[in-house]
Design a protein around this motif. Structure first.
Motif, PDB file in Angstrom:
ATOM      1  N   GLY A  75      12.020  -3.080 -12.384  1.00  0.00           N
ATOM      2  CA  GLY A  75      11.337  -4.365 -12.323  1.00  0.00           C
ATOM      3  C   GLY A  75      10.806  -4.751 -10.971  1.00  0.00           C
ATOM      4  N   SER A  76      10.916  -3.870  -9.974  1.00  0.00           N
ATOM      5  CA  SER A  76      10.387  -4.153  -8.633  1.00  0.00           C
ATOM      6  C   SER A  76       9.439  -3.030  -8.240  1.00  0.00           C
ATOM      7  N   PRO A  77       8.147  -3.168  -8.557  1.00  0.00           N
ATOM      8  CA  PRO A  77       7.199  -2.103  -8.227  1.00  0.00           C
ATOM      9  C   PRO A  77       7.096  -1.884  -6.727  1.00  0.00           C
ATOM     10  N   VAL A  78       6.799  -0.650  -6.339  1.00  0.00           N
ATOM     11  CA  VAL A  78       6.785  -0.258  -4.929  1.00  0.00           C
ATOM     12  C   VAL A  78       5.423   0.318  -4.573  1.00  0.00           C
TER      13      VAL A  78
ATOM     14  N   GLY B 141      10.860  -8.502  -9.699  1.00  0.00           N
ATOM     15  CA  GLY B 141       9.513  -8.763 -10.183  1.00  0.00           C
ATOM     16  C   GLY B 141       8.467  -8.801  -9.086  1.00  0.00           C
ATOM     17  N   GLN B 142       8.896  -8.869  -7.823  1.00  0.00           N
ATOM     18  CA  GLN B 142       7.956  -8.897  -6.707  1.00  0.00           C
ATOM     19  C   GLN B 142       7.668  -7.471  -6.223  1.00  0.00           C
ATOM     20  N   THR B 143       6.439  -7.246  -5.810  1.00  0.00           N
ATOM     21  CA  THR B 143       6.052  -5.932  -5.303  1.00  0.00           C
ATOM     22  C   THR B 143       6.631  -5.719  -3.903  1.00  0.00           C
ATOM     23  N   VAL B 144       7.157  -4.533  -3.677  1.00  0.00           N
ATOM     24  CA  VAL B 144       7.757  -4.179  -2.397  1.00  0.00           C
ATOM     25  C   VAL B 144       6.822  -3.210  -1.685  1.00  0.00           C
ATOM     26  N   ASP B 145       6.433  -3.546  -0.466  1.00  0.00           N
ATOM     27  CA  ASP B 145       5.575  -2.685   0.351  1.00  0.00           C
ATOM     28  C   ASP B 145       6.444  -1.881   1.304  1.00  0.00           C
ATOM     29  N   VAL B 146       6.351  -0.558   1.197  1.00  0.00           N
ATOM     30  CA  VAL B 146       7.119   0.340   2.055  1.00  0.00           C
ATOM     31  C   VAL B 146       6.129   1.151   2.884  1.00  0.00           C
ATOM     32  N   SER B 147       6.253   1.040   4.197  1.00  0.00           N
ATOM     33  CA  SER B 147       5.354   1.746   5.103  1.00  0.00           C
ATOM     34  C   SER B 147       6.183   2.587   6.064  1.00  0.00           C
ATOM     35  N   ILE B 148       5.846   3.878   6.145  1.00  0.00           N
ATOM     36  CA  ILE B 148       6.527   4.801   7.054  1.00  0.00           C
ATOM     37  C   ILE B 148       5.434   5.449   7.897  1.00  0.00           C
ATOM     38  N   ALA B 149       5.373   5.080   9.168  1.00  0.00           N
ATOM     39  CA  ALA B 149       4.265   5.518  10.016  1.00  0.00           C
ATOM     40  C   ALA B 149       4.790   5.950  11.378  1.00  0.00           C
ATOM     41  N   ALA B 150       4.131   6.959  11.947  1.00  0.00           N
ATOM     42  CA  ALA B 150       4.465   7.436  13.284  1.00  0.00           C
ATOM     43  C   ALA B 150       3.741   6.578  14.320  1.00  0.00           C
ATOM     44  N   GLN B 151       4.481   6.143  15.328  1.00  0.00           N
ATOM     45  CA  GLN B 151       3.924   5.361  16.431  1.00  0.00           C
ATOM     46  C   GLN B 151       4.403   5.972  17.736  1.00  0.00           C
ATOM     47  N   GLY B 152       3.613   6.935  18.232  1.00  0.00           N
ATOM     48  CA  GLY B 152       4.020   7.629  19.442  1.00  0.00           C
ATOM     49  C   GLY B 152       5.286   8.426  19.212  1.00  0.00           C
ATOM     50  N   PRO B 153       6.280   8.270  20.071  1.00  0.00           N
ATOM     51  CA  PRO B 153       7.532   9.021  19.893  1.00  0.00           C
ATOM     52  C   PRO B 153       8.465   8.409  18.859  1.00  0.00           C
ATOM     53  N   GLN B 154       8.057   7.310  18.252  1.00  0.00           N
ATOM     54  CA  GLN B 154       8.899   6.605  17.297  1.00  0.00           C
ATOM     55  C   GLN B 154       8.337   6.713  15.884  1.00  0.00           C
ATOM     56  N   LEU B 155       9.230   6.647  14.910  1.00  0.00           N
ATOM     57  CA  LEU B 155       8.837   6.513  13.517  1.00  0.00           C
ATOM     58  C   LEU B 155       9.228   5.100  13.080  1.00  0.00           C
ATOM     59  N   ARG B 156       8.297   4.375  12.523  1.00  0.00           N
ATOM     60  CA  ARG B 156       8.532   2.987  12.138  1.00  0.00           C
ATOM     61  C   ARG B 156       8.596   2.879  10.620  1.00  0.00           C
ATOM     62  N   ILE B 157       9.701   2.317  10.131  1.00  0.00           N
ATOM     63  CA  ILE B 157       9.873   2.073   8.700  1.00  0.00           C
ATOM     64  C   ILE B 157       9.839   0.562   8.490  1.00  0.00           C
ATOM     65  N   ALA B 158       8.900   0.086   7.698  1.00  0.00           N
ATOM     66  CA  ALA B 158       8.776  -1.350   7.424  1.00  0.00           C
ATOM     67  C   ALA B 158       8.806  -1.569   5.918  1.00  0.00           C
ATOM     68  N   VAL B 159       9.662  -2.469   5.482  1.00  0.00           N
ATOM     69  CA  VAL B 159       9.790  -2.794   4.054  1.00  0.00           C
ATOM     70  C   VAL B 159       9.645  -4.302   3.925  1.00  0.00           C
ATOM     71  N   ARG B 160       8.656  -4.736   3.143  1.00  0.00           N
ATOM     72  CA  ARG B 160       8.390  -6.172   2.978  1.00  0.00           C
ATOM     73  C   ARG B 160       8.343  -6.514   1.491  1.00  0.00           C
ATOM     74  N   ASN B 161       8.792  -7.703   1.189  1.00  0.00           N
ATOM     75  CA  ASN B 161       8.662  -8.207  -0.190  1.00  0.00           C
ATOM     76  C   ASN B 161       8.669  -9.727  -0.154  1.00  0.00           C
ATOM     77  N   ALA B 162       7.955 -10.309  -1.121  1.00  0.00           N
ATOM     78  CA  ALA B 162       7.994 -11.760  -1.266  1.00  0.00           C
ATOM     79  C   ALA B 162       9.298 -12.163  -1.927  1.00  0.00           C
ATOM     80  N   LEU B 163       9.673 -13.417  -1.753  1.00  0.00           N
ATOM     81  CA  LEU B 163      10.885 -13.930  -2.363  1.00  0.00           C
ATOM     82  C   LEU B 163      10.566 -14.504  -3.732  1.00  0.00           C
TER      83      LEU B 163
END
Length: 386
Positions: free
Chosen positions: A277-280, A316-338
């Motif tokens: 029930g939580s699309p990604v 029921g809210q859509t979850v945005d998952v972003s995994i991106a390289a930023q220089g020497p770091q890997l950034r994982i960001a997960v956002r969802n509305a309440l």
């Protein structure tokens, strides 16, 4: 009763103390502020009796009476450590000034900070002291015009109700402390389980490399058996085997969780969340596949915990998952509305998942923050790529 200064303070005491506690502990979190508000509330109630005190006791003028009452109320500032000081001052006020306000605050404090047994003993001693005044001092205002039943009908409920409120607050504090301890224990267990999971992953990934090293060393030792390098390769193979055995003894024999999948398992995890029930919406750089197995396991663990939280609190809210390289770091960001608060019981949550995934990220030299934004919830984790 003529000459006995008492207000209907039990309800007033309840409201004043409860409101003061909510105000000070809820906003400032300072026990000292609660004690100051309690002392001021008691002084405000007794200040209404200043004209009567001056008339009933000629030794006290208005200013002197105010100082005496202020000194009595000041004892409430130390009621947490020594509530008996307020109690003794309240008994003095009963016999000298015929004032029953402070005793209610004092009995409440004894029950609140010393428990049921102390409160019961203090209440019985207070009633016995009042009876002594009733029979031993005929000039006492309460004894001049009232029967014993009327006298006790006033004094007993005042003491019993104030002490009972203190005992109830004492038990509430114990329950709250027990709840806090259980929550802390749950977080510690989650962190320990995550450490066990990390150790298991270390065994799986490092053990695989040690196995390859052992096999390669044995092959090379067989090929170089007739040369001067043969013993060296055999020693290298033995060292790799011993290292693998030590790794098994430390981790495998203790038990633990199965190894955590890497970034290749995120697609299946997203599909599972969608079915729940939580699309990604998953976006991932190809560089994520080049991470070490331990770092890939950390990425999977962060996304897994975030999707679990979203299923609990934002179904029921859509979850945005972003995994991106930023220089020497890997950034994982997960956002969802309440999601709007649905009627019924809140979802069961121990509150330890964030602590466990933060432990996983910190063990690899990364950082993790979880914040509530204006339109939802966001978890951001960074991991070193090297």
């Amino acid at each position: 009763m003529e000459g006995v200064h008492v207000k209907p303070v039990v309800p007033v005491l309840q409201r004043a103390v409860a409101h003061g506690r909510r105000l000070a502990e809820g906003r400032s979190g300072s026990p000292r502020a609660v004690d100051v508000l309690t002392a001021l509330g008691c002084l405000g109630l007794m200040a209404l009796d200043l004209p009567g005190l001056a008339a009933a006791d000629n030794s006290l003028s208005g200013p002197v009476a105010a100082l005496v009452l202020g000194a009595g109320c000041a004892t409430l500032l130390v009621r947490r450590r020594t509530p008996w000081i307020s109690y003794l001052a309240a008994l003095l006020f009963i016999g000298w000034l015929h004032e029953l306000t402070l005793i209610q605050f004092a009995l409440y404090s004894v029950g609140r900070y010393r428990g049921r047994r102390a409160a019961v003993l203090a209440t019985l001693a207070y009633i016995a002291f009042a009876l002594l005044l009733f029979y031993g001092l005929p000039q006492w205002p309460a004894a001049r015009a009232e029967t014993l039943s009327g006298f006790l009908g006033l004094f007993v409920p005042i003491g019993v109700l104030a002490a009972a409120m203190g005992i109830a607050a004492y038990r509430h504090d114990l329950v709250g402390e027990l709840t806090d301890r259980r929550a802390e224990a749950a977080v510690l267990r989650a962190v320990e389980q995550e450490r066990t999971s990390v150790a298991r992953d270390v065994h799986d990934f490092v053990g695989r490399e040690l196995t390859l090293l052992t096999v390669r060393s044995e092959v090379l030792s067989m090929r170089a058996r007739s040369t001067a390098y043969g013993p060296d390769f055999e020693e290298l193979a033995d060292t790799a085997r011993r290292a693998h055995l030590v790794l098994n003894e430390i981790i495998v024999q203790r038990g633990g969780l199965s190894s955590t999948p890497g970034v290749d398992g995120l697609a299946a995890l997203a599909q599972e969340s969608g079915r729940a029930g939580s699309p990604v919406r998953l976006t991932m750089d190809r560089d994520a596949h080049g991470l070490s197995p331990l770092r890939q396991a950390a990425v999977y663990r962060v996304v897994q915990e975030c999707l679990t939280n979203a299923a609990k609190h934002a179904r029921g809210q859509t979850v945005d998952v972003s995994i991106a390289a930023q220089g020497p770091q890997l950034r994982i960001a997960v956002r969802n509305a309440l999601a709007p608060r649905a009627p019924g019981r809140a979802p069961v949550s121990a509150g330890s998942g964030t602590a466990s995934m933060a432990e996983r990220v910190r063990s690899l030299g990364g950082t993790l923050t979880a914040t509530r934004t204006a339109d939802g919830y966001e978890v951001v984790a960074t991991l070193p790529r090297g």
